[in-house]
Each structure stands twice: as C-alpha cells, then as structure tokens.
Write a protein that holds these residues in place. Sequence first.
Motif, PDB file in Angstrom:
ATOM      1  N   VAL A 187       0.856  -1.187   0.000  1.00 48.60           N
ATOM      2  CA  VAL A 187       0.000   0.000   0.000  1.00 48.60           C
ATOM      3  C   VAL A 187       0.890   1.234   0.000  1.00 48.60           C
ATOM      4  CG1 VAL A 187      -1.780   1.315   1.204  1.00 48.60           C
ATOM      5  CG2 VAL A 187      -1.841  -1.194   1.236  1.00 48.60           C
ATOM      6  N   LYS A 188       0.797   2.021  -1.040  1.00 51.06           N
ATOM      7  CA  LYS A 188       1.528   3.290  -1.132  1.00 51.06           C
ATOM      8  C   LYS A 188       0.597   4.399  -0.669  1.00 51.06           C
ATOM      9  CE  LYS A 188       2.103   5.111  -5.205  1.00 51.06           C
ATOM     10  NZ  LYS A 188       2.607   5.367  -6.571  1.00 51.06           N
ATOM     11  N   PHE A 189       1.069   5.259   0.215  1.00 57.28           N
ATOM     12  CA  PHE A 189       0.182   6.298   0.747  1.00 57.28           C
ATOM     13  C   PHE A 189       0.871   7.654   0.779  1.00 57.28           C
ATOM     14  CE2 PHE A 189       2.441   4.631   4.425  1.00 57.28           C
ATOM     15  CZ  PHE A 189       2.778   5.772   5.147  1.00 57.28           C
ATOM     16  N   THR A 238       4.453  10.236   3.792  1.00 55.30           N
ATOM     17  CA  THR A 238       4.415   9.339   2.642  1.00 55.30           C
ATOM     18  C   THR A 238       5.162   8.059   2.989  1.00 55.30           C
ATOM     19  OG1 THR A 238       4.873   9.124   0.267  1.00 55.30           O
ATOM     20  CG2 THR A 238       6.536  10.244   1.594  1.00 55.30           C
ATOM     21  N   LYS A 245      -4.705  -3.429   2.102  1.00 49.51           N
ATOM     22  CA  LYS A 245      -5.122  -2.035   2.161  1.00 49.51           C
ATOM     23  C   LYS A 245      -6.059  -1.783   3.343  1.00 49.51           C
ATOM     24  CE  LYS A 245      -7.233   1.581  -0.717  1.00 49.51           C
ATOM     25  NZ  LYS A 245      -7.859   1.864  -2.039  1.00 49.51           N
ATOM     26  N   GLU A 249      -5.656   1.123   6.271  1.00 49.43           N
ATOM     27  CA  GLU A 249      -6.685   2.142   6.501  1.00 49.43           C
ATOM     28  C   GLU A 249      -7.178   2.111   7.947  1.00 49.43           C
ATOM     29  OE1 GLU A 249      -8.682   2.619   2.065  1.00 49.43           O
ATOM     30  OE2 GLU A 249      -9.345   0.959   3.363  1.00 49.43           O
ATOM     31  N   CYS A 266      -4.413   6.530  -0.698  1.00 46.37           N
ATOM     32  CA  CYS A 266      -3.575   5.342  -0.755  1.00 46.37           C
ATOM     33  C   CYS A 266      -4.062   4.432  -1.876  1.00 46.37           C
ATOM     34  CB  CYS A 266      -3.584   4.596   0.580  1.00 46.37           C
ATOM     35  SG  CYS A 266      -5.181   3.915   1.058  1.00 46.37           S
TER      36      CYS A 266
END
Length: 580
Positions: A187-189, A238, A245, A249, A266
């Motif tokens: 997961v990139k956020f 970041t 995911k 969250e 994300c």
Amino acid sequence: IPYPIPIVNPASRSEAGVAVKCAVGSGLQVCGRNGKHAFEALGCTHGVVMDMRKLSEMEVLAEQEGKGSGGVQVHVGAGNMLGMVAAKAVARRLWLPAGVCPTVGATGLALVGGQGMLSRLHGLTADRLEGLEMVDYTGEVVRVSDTQNAELLWLAKGGGGYEHFPGIITGLTFRFIEMDPAEKKWVKFKAVIHDPLSQVDEAFRFWQSWAPNHPDRRLTAELWVARQWDSKISAHFTGLFFGPKHEFEALWLAEVEPVIRANMTCNETGALDYMIAAGGVKSESELLSGKHGWDAYGSAWKGRSFVANKIMHNVSAFSDLARHIFTIQGRMYLYLELKPLGGAIAEVKASESAFWHRQASWWGLFQTFWPWWEEAEEHIERSAQAYGRMVAGMQQQGVYGGQYVGYVDHDGAPSRGQELRNYYGDNLERIQDIRRKWDPSGVFRHANPKVEVTVADKKPLWEDILEMKANSKGKGTVIEDWETDKDESGEDESEGARKEDGGRGKGASNARGRQGAEKKREQTRADGAADLKALRHARYKQGDRSRSAPAAWDKALDNSRVRKQADRIKYSHWQKSKNK
C-alpha cells in the motif's frame, strides 16, 4: 592530477587484476566506480579508474534456507545499479531490500549500509550481504564470506562511502527475499497536511512518536517538508505498508486521523511499480538502462544529513529549519526528508557490522537545488547556516547521533576526524585498521590526497574560458560554434543554402539546411567532450571539487558574449551528465 589517466572497463576479475597490477607498477592509485551518486566530489578523479559497468551479471546461486533469514542467494556483478537489479529479479520473483533510485550502484549502497522502505521489515541492504569477491592491491582475487576473510565482510557492511574500500569489488552475494515484485501487495500512501505553516511542528512531534520504532514493522512512514520551484510549500507523510489495504486504513484511522489534519490517499502497488514511479522512469526497460527521471531538479545541489538517536522534545530547531525552507526567496527547490529507523535495523548490534547507527530513532536529509553554478556560494552558505542551527539544537538536547555516510558532507563537521566519527562512531578505529591491513600503501582512493591547490595557484574561471575560446579559434570546436546567437535549428545553413540554390525552391534549400544542421550537430558532439573537459580542468585548477563553480564566475563574466558562451557550456555539461 585532476583527471584520471586511463579509464578501464574490465569485463572479468582477471582483467581487473591485470589493471590493478599495471597501475601499482606504474606508481598510480586506483579508484573503483559503480553507480552515479556522491554528495561530495568523491568521484574517481585521478590515477586509474576502474569502471565496473561491464560486470553486470546476476545469477541465482542457491535456493536453500539461510541462517534463519530465509531467501535466496544471488550473485550480483559489481556493475549493477539498483534499477538493473530490480528489473532482473522480477523473473525470479525475488527482491533485494534497498533504496528506490535506479541509478544508485548496488555495490556502493551496501558499502554505506543501504536504507530503504523495506529496512524496518528486512534490514539494511548491507544486512543481506553474505559475501563478495575483490581484487586487492597485488592484483590477486580475494574471496570474502563469514568464514573467509570475514573482517572484510564486516567492513563491507557500512564501512565505505567516505573512503575507498581496500580493493576493487567485482561481485557480491546477497540474500534476496522471495516475493513477486509485480504482485500488488503493498500500500503506497501520501497524506498532505492541510496548513503546512501552522501544522508542521505538530506533524513533526507526532511523526517522531509514531513512525520510528512503530511496533508494526510493515509500516514505513516518512515526513517531507518542501518548497517547490514555483515557491509552493508543502508538508506530507508518505511511505509504504506491506500488507492489505484495509489493514492500513484501519491503522491510519485509529492512530493518525484523531491527531493530524491531512488529506490521505492510498492505493495498492507492487515493488516493481513503486520503484518505477519513485525513480521517475516509465518501464522495466528504463530501469535496465541505468537512468532515472529526476534531472529536472536542477544541475546544482547540496545535500546534508543528520541522525537522531532519540526523540527531540524541543522542536524549535526543526521549526527553524522548516521555516527556512518555507520562506527562502529565489528560484530553487528545497526539501527535508525524515526517515524512520528501528525494527530489523536495530536487531543487529553496532559492533556486528561497520554500520554504526543501529539504535538511532530516525535520520534526515536536507537538500537544496538551484538552476546554475554561479549561484552556488550564496545557496550553500544559507543552507549551511540553517543546517547548522538544526544540528546545534539537536546537540543541546543530546539527540544528535552524527551523519549517514551515504550522504557524505565535508561541511558537516569542524574537522576530518570529527566527520569520520559522525559517520562511523566507535567502529572508526576498527574500520581504519582493516583498511590499513588490506591496503597498506593506500593504492585505492576516491581522490588523490597528494594534489593540493593553494590560493596562489588559483585564477578566476573566466580567464580559463577566454583562454579556451582563444585556443579554439579556427579549430571548429564547440566554443567557436557557439559564437553565433542562433541555435542548431539549421537557420544559418538553410539561409546559405537558399542563396546558393538560386531560388530553385524552398524544398531543396530546407533539405540542404537540415543536412548542414545535422553535420554541425555531429561536429558538436565530436568536439564537445574536449571543451567540457577543459572547463572541468579549469574548475579543478581553482581547487573547486564540488558541482558548483565559485561566485567569481558571475562577477567576472560581465561581457555578454562570454556570459552567453559560459551559460551554454554549463548547459551542455548538464545535458551531458543527464544523459550518462
């Protein structure tokens, strides 16, 4: 000697050995080169340069379990950069925990430790290193592992960077982790803080207590403070979460949302896609090319680092640095990047490898970019003052732990001894003893310590430019080509062709113009290297070892024609370095 005498591209260990023997027999020092990154002028600028790019093989050695770490042993040729390693590992469903910039050399990264998004979960790049091969000062091949010449393996795990490793490394053995880099399991956020000016201190306080040493090692969250070229300011979190995911969250909702007002987005990604995006490239083939996509940052820059051993409870020094970034005037790009440590990094004792900052909480990188070299003196001085205030504030609180050797900064300490201590801590004496044992004559060096330029030896750079111009008269060199105000669009050639054509039509004259323009471009490419080398030599004669020319450049070039030539030389140098 400001430039290397020969540059050798060995295609094998034996060729590297022959080159070292030849160099030593001729009384020359040797410098190994892999990758394209150095924050100071530690490049190979003397003697014999060993460019290892031809040794770019990768081979899986064994698929048995390691000593409790798991994974697969892979031989990586010393010429591989991280983008190449990533692209080659995809087919095997393997991944090496490392950074994400494609042009960083895998060899050099291991030698400084190598921190990245996977480090809290799987350790530093150096922690995955299990062996290497090198050519020593006698030209003989030396094999290194935990049972054979083990002190060199200890040294290779974070003991490089500032000084050359005591040999030319030809190949390394890493233990890769088994995972599918193309599978979207990460997961990139990014969470943009609503009001950077009023919230940045609060964000920093929270980030320190949250991201470093977070109990869930799957989380790596950085804090960025930045000022863009257009003067837009920002602050944001970041990073990556190595899990589903919905779990991320839930974590964000429980831990961050009640404290920090930020717009969080994300999406799921894979290791390979993340590296492609972070490296500014578009495909696996570009990763293999040894390039990255961030040349637009500027041709001149200065980077500085600091390591924090624990939380800063008084954030006034950080606040001062953040406001320097937010309020500075001029055309430039600045950012402060704070990286969390802890997790698997801290599981290894500081004495078990040369990398010293095992128990640190976090470390930061402060970067300043500006368009041209003539602005260097002012920008370097202003960034040094802001950086110095941050370090002083950390020292007053007993938080300052030194610097990361992956970002060497000769201005970061009052003496060379203190600078080395900042990088290597209490491991310094052992590092120096091993270097002396394996390279007693100092054969392997980044820069030639015997070449010193005194003030009396220096002369203004503009004199060298005028000398270059005079020497190039009638030789058809780049400098002479730049006498005209017109570009290489073919305007000059097309105009001449029309006159010679006698009015036989625009088509023929334009075609002839294009041919003339192409011929001119070929001549420019053929002769450009010599002029650029002369410019670099001029800078070296001043004792300038940085990427930034002195302020005397701007003051001296008051002649508009010479200024135009100088700007074009600088631009050509930037383009050439960009395309390497």
